[in-house]
Design a protein around this motif. Sequence first.
Motif, PDB file in Angstrom:
ATOM      1  N   ALA A 115     -75.691 -23.845   3.821  1.00 35.01           N
ATOM      2  CA  ALA A 115     -75.462 -22.707   2.930  1.00 35.01           C
ATOM      3  C   ALA A 115     -73.989 -22.691   2.568  1.00 35.01           C
ATOM      4  N   PRO A 116     -73.672 -22.873   1.278  1.00 39.12           N
ATOM      5  CA  PRO A 116     -74.616 -23.132   0.196  1.00 39.12           C
ATOM      6  C   PRO A 116     -75.172 -24.546   0.267  1.00 39.12           C
TER       7      PRO A 116
ATOM      8  N   THR B  43     -83.220 -24.098   8.201  1.00 41.37           N
ATOM      9  CA  THR B  43     -81.919 -23.611   8.666  1.00 41.37           C
ATOM     10  C   THR B  43     -80.845 -23.959   7.643  1.00 41.37           C
ATOM     11  N   HIS B  44     -80.712 -23.107   6.642  1.00 42.86           N
ATOM     12  CA  HIS B  44     -79.614 -23.251   5.680  1.00 42.86           C
ATOM     13  C   HIS B  44     -78.407 -22.520   6.276  1.00 42.86           C
ATOM     14  N   ASP B  45     -77.679 -23.204   7.142  1.00 44.97           N
ATOM     15  CA  ASP B  45     -76.592 -22.568   7.893  1.00 44.97           C
ATOM     16  C   ASP B  45     -75.244 -22.919   7.282  1.00 44.97           C
TER      17      ASP B  45
ATOM     18  N   SER C 146     -71.762 -12.753  -2.824  1.00 41.93           N
ATOM     19  CA  SER C 146     -72.338 -12.811  -4.166  1.00 41.93           C
ATOM     20  C   SER C 146     -73.860 -12.678  -4.107  1.00 41.93           C
ATOM     21  N   ARG C 147     -74.420 -12.022  -5.110  1.00 43.61           N
ATOM     22  CA  ARG C 147     -75.882 -11.932  -5.167  1.00 43.61           C
ATOM     23  C   ARG C 147     -76.515 -13.274  -5.509  1.00 43.61           C
ATOM     24  N   HIS C 148     -75.692 -14.211  -5.965  1.00 45.23           N
ATOM     25  CA  HIS C 148     -76.203 -15.540  -6.286  1.00 45.23           C
ATOM     26  C   HIS C 148     -76.027 -16.509  -5.119  1.00 45.23           C
ATOM     27  N   TYR C 149     -75.701 -15.983  -3.935  1.00 48.09           N
ATOM     28  CA  TYR C 149     -75.558 -16.838  -2.755  1.00 48.09           C
ATOM     29  C   TYR C 149     -76.919 -17.344  -2.278  1.00 48.09           C
ATOM     30  N   ASP C 150     -77.935 -16.498  -2.354  1.00 46.38           N
ATOM     31  CA  ASP C 150     -79.251 -16.879  -1.838  1.00 46.38           C
ATOM     32  C   ASP C 150     -80.393 -16.460  -2.757  1.00 46.38           C
ATOM     33  N   ASP C 151     -80.093 -16.159  -4.038  1.00 44.56           N
ATOM     34  CA  ASP C 151     -81.137 -15.618  -4.900  1.00 44.56           C
ATOM     35  C   ASP C 151     -82.204 -16.640  -5.278  1.00 44.56           C
ATOM     36  N   LEU C 152     -81.931 -17.931  -5.141  1.00 42.70           N
ATOM     37  CA  LEU C 152     -82.934 -18.955  -5.443  1.00 42.70           C
ATOM     38  C   LEU C 152     -83.688 -19.393  -4.184  1.00 42.70           C
ATOM     39  N   ALA C 153     -83.249 -18.935  -3.023  1.00 51.24           N
ATOM     40  CA  ALA C 153     -83.806 -19.429  -1.762  1.00 51.24           C
ATOM     41  C   ALA C 153     -85.280 -19.062  -1.603  1.00 51.24           C
ATOM     42  N   GLN C 154     -85.633 -17.821  -1.927  1.00 50.19           N
ATOM     43  CA  GLN C 154     -87.037 -17.432  -1.771  1.00 50.19           C
ATOM     44  C   GLN C 154     -87.931 -18.105  -2.804  1.00 50.19           C
ATOM     45  N   LEU C 155     -87.412 -18.334  -4.007  1.00 48.17           N
ATOM     46  CA  LEU C 155     -88.181 -19.100  -4.994  1.00 48.17           C
ATOM     47  C   LEU C 155     -88.456 -20.496  -4.449  1.00 48.17           C
ATOM     48  N   TRP C 156     -87.417 -21.115  -3.894  1.00 53.09           N
ATOM     49  CA  TRP C 156     -87.556 -22.454  -3.319  1.00 53.09           C
ATOM     50  C   TRP C 156     -88.592 -22.454  -2.202  1.00 53.09           C
TER      51      TRP C 156
ATOM     52  N   ASN D  98     -75.909 -17.282   7.086  1.00 49.89           N
ATOM     53  CA  ASN D  98     -77.008 -18.223   7.304  1.00 49.89           C
ATOM     54  C   ASN D  98     -78.267 -17.737   6.600  1.00 49.89           C
ATOM     55  N   ILE D  99     -79.028 -18.670   6.075  1.00 54.32           N
ATOM     56  CA  ILE D  99     -80.293 -18.357   5.395  1.00 54.32           C
ATOM     57  C   ILE D  99     -81.399 -19.050   6.179  1.00 54.32           C
ATOM     58  N   ARG D 100     -82.270 -18.279   6.777  1.00 51.99           N
ATOM     59  CA  ARG D 100     -83.374 -18.826   7.571  1.00 51.99           C
ATOM     60  C   ARG D 100     -84.702 -18.454   6.920  1.00 51.99           C
ATOM     61  N   GLN D 101     -85.641 -19.426   6.893  1.00 49.45           N
ATOM     62  CA  GLN D 101     -86.916 -19.203   6.222  1.00 49.45           C
ATOM     63  C   GLN D 101     -88.044 -19.909   6.969  1.00 49.45           C
TER      64      GLN D 101
END
Length: 825
Positions: free
Chosen positions: A291-292, A708-710, A784-794, A725-728
């Motif tokens: 991340a990113p 683990t998008h860390d 930023s709101r664009h830090y992870d806004d595509l992550a859930q789409l992905w 961190n972005i975890r999914q």
Amino acid sequence: MASIFKWLLRLTGGAILLVLVAVLGLYYLLSRSLPDYDKSLTVEGLSAPVEIVRDHANVPHIFGQADADTFFGLGYAHAQDRLWQMVMLRRTAQGRLSEVFGPRTLEIDKVMRRFDLHDLARSSVAAQTPETLRALEAYAAGVNARLAEINADALGRGAPEMFLFNAPMAPWQPADSLAILKLMAVQLSSHLEHEVLRARTSLALEEATRIDDILPLAPGSGLAALPDYASLMPGAETLRHAALAERPRDPLSPFNPRAFAGASNAWAAAPARSASSGTLLANDPHLGFSAPAIWYLARLELERGGVIGGTIPGMPAILSGRSNDLGWGLTSSYLDDQDVHIERLNPENPGEYLTPEGYKPFRTARSIIRIKDAEPVTLTLRWTDNGPVLPGSHADLGTVTPAGHVASLSWTALDPADTTMSAAIALMGAASVTEALAAGELYIAPSQNVLLVDNDTIAMKTLGAMPRRNAQHESQGRMPSRGWVRQNRWQGISPYSANPEFIAPAGGVLGNTNNKTVDRPFPLHVSFVWGDTQRIHRWQRLMQSREVHTRDSFIEAQLDTVSFTARSLLPLIGANLWFTGEAAPDGTPERQRQRALDLLSDWNGEMNEHLPEPLIYAAWMRALQDRLIRDDLGPLSREFAHPDPVFIERVYRDIDGASAWCDVRQSSPVETCTDIARMALDDALVWINERYGTALESLRWGDAHQATHDHPVLGDVPVLRYFVNIRQSTSGGDNTLQRGRTRGAGPEPFQNVHGAGYRGVYDFADPDSSVFIISTGQSGHFLSRHYDDLAQLWRRGEYIPMSLDPELARAAAVGITLLEPAVPQ
């Protein structure tokens, strides 16, 4: 008492107020670096105005009147959104991480200094085509325009991390972009590690012939066995029991273990196999998650037309994408572009090494590494005719290097006249498959397969310099070889025409999942190590199941989570376990095993995040391989953290006596493969019960298979890690087309750490219906709101449009930046 209570209240309130003020102050300082996308700015270095239109997903559409101005805009946009990432990539390539992070990164810097990538990049600047040189210079000017703006307007040093890790930043140079491209070669190359592991395994095994089981060649190779390493290398016998130091990998390290050295999918369909009568292309390169993400989406308006796709910040190129006339995608080719040489030192003068002509002095240089909060370290860099000398600690080279010797590396990425960037720039301007293939001749490293489509034709070509080896090479490049023996040295580079090429196949479909592409005898073999023997089978099934394909069927294949490996291995391994024996009492290990087998017997192999079967299967295969190899390999078994389907199949089909792995050497009884399968399943269920409980039906693969998008630097900081961190929860696995490579080791062995950070599907019957996505967001700024806004789409398998229509970009723009050229004084 009341007075004390009042003072306690005042002190508590004051402390809370101070904390609140500190938090607000920190937020203000960090938020100063959030980019303003809606503005006008006068900058130096432009010949005409440049417009950067940010669409609803924050993808910059960059419009310049000349190519140089457009590349300037890309440099500016990259620095707006990913400045810290660019700085880190540059520092890594330069071997200067320790200036910021102290002794923690010293070993990384030492190896990077020995590779000398940045100096090689500086030498390569002059080798670029004039068009590429203009692009590099304009891109650097765009980055520097953003740096000047940050300094002039006090914009929080450009990124939150720059504020937290204060270090001066030099202006961007063309060589920096070339160095980052060479750094990609470091991250994608694994043959050094494979050679060392094969040698170590040869030393560890009592039966040398068993090495072809645990390190199997891709099916169809038909190669004669090599001699064991001890007989190949004088003095190697003393290394049989070399101690191994278990070193956790630093997230900042560019040196990926061989299991994570790069992978990808790409496939194409000709008009005759397309429902729309237009060519189709799908591509999803696989890299380590962060991340990113490493990828950044962008559209460039060049003089030849628009180009859109995935870029890597720091480089002025669309690496995977499309124009109006051409689409291109990349996969790791696994071309063998590295050879390890063991160099004999002169016992009378360790400053010399043996060559075919006798002893020769090393070429040397001094390099000073500055370290935060510590004294600087001075290195003596050494080079041989074969390449740089590497430390024994790197990739465990010391475990295969006898006393009185050192290890050196031959590697195509160390070319001081590397024109790979020129190939990438030329590819963006190509209008046909023919032009694109011609552009690929300039490509050196890292080697890739490029899938190409124009309006009529599909093609695939292996790009990259292919070393010429002597047919009498002692190890065929599969193990370290004696550097002083002439036939072990490279004999130049093969002509570009020798690289594998497939144009307009009769079946109308082309694809690559890092699988073996050619079956040539050594030394024209391309590689003995391929990245995939499994995903290709599922891909073939999906491609053959339809007479014609569509954009949606290509998307379906990209997102497919059915494991061919599970479907083929489970019936083989459990052949004598399914439906055997009487029902066991509840609460017993036997009953738990029966429940697990019942679940797996009805499973179709889909690695869906919501199912329990993938977790049971994955844990079983992991425990099974460990049971098979630990008694033979001991501590070396740690290097085989991911189950190898070909190895397991060889064992359970008893190919060339491979069932010998099932017998535990240290025990008196002779264990059968069925015994080992049963014990391994019990091991797996014990691990699952301790971790997730005994209710097998309620297990979820996604709970273990978290993507683990860390953040590489802040990801371990308490509290802050929850913001960066972005975890999914994710589907897929090691061997599915929607690949989610697991960690393999540690307390969370099934975490998803390596996969498709970029996906793109291009339809040339209706190009603007093409789609793409990245795994996080466009911005590297965690506020930023664009830090992870595509992550859930992905995660959900969704995409965003890939349109070259400027009006569509403007229709939902989040901002328009106008860069105006400064008026000459």
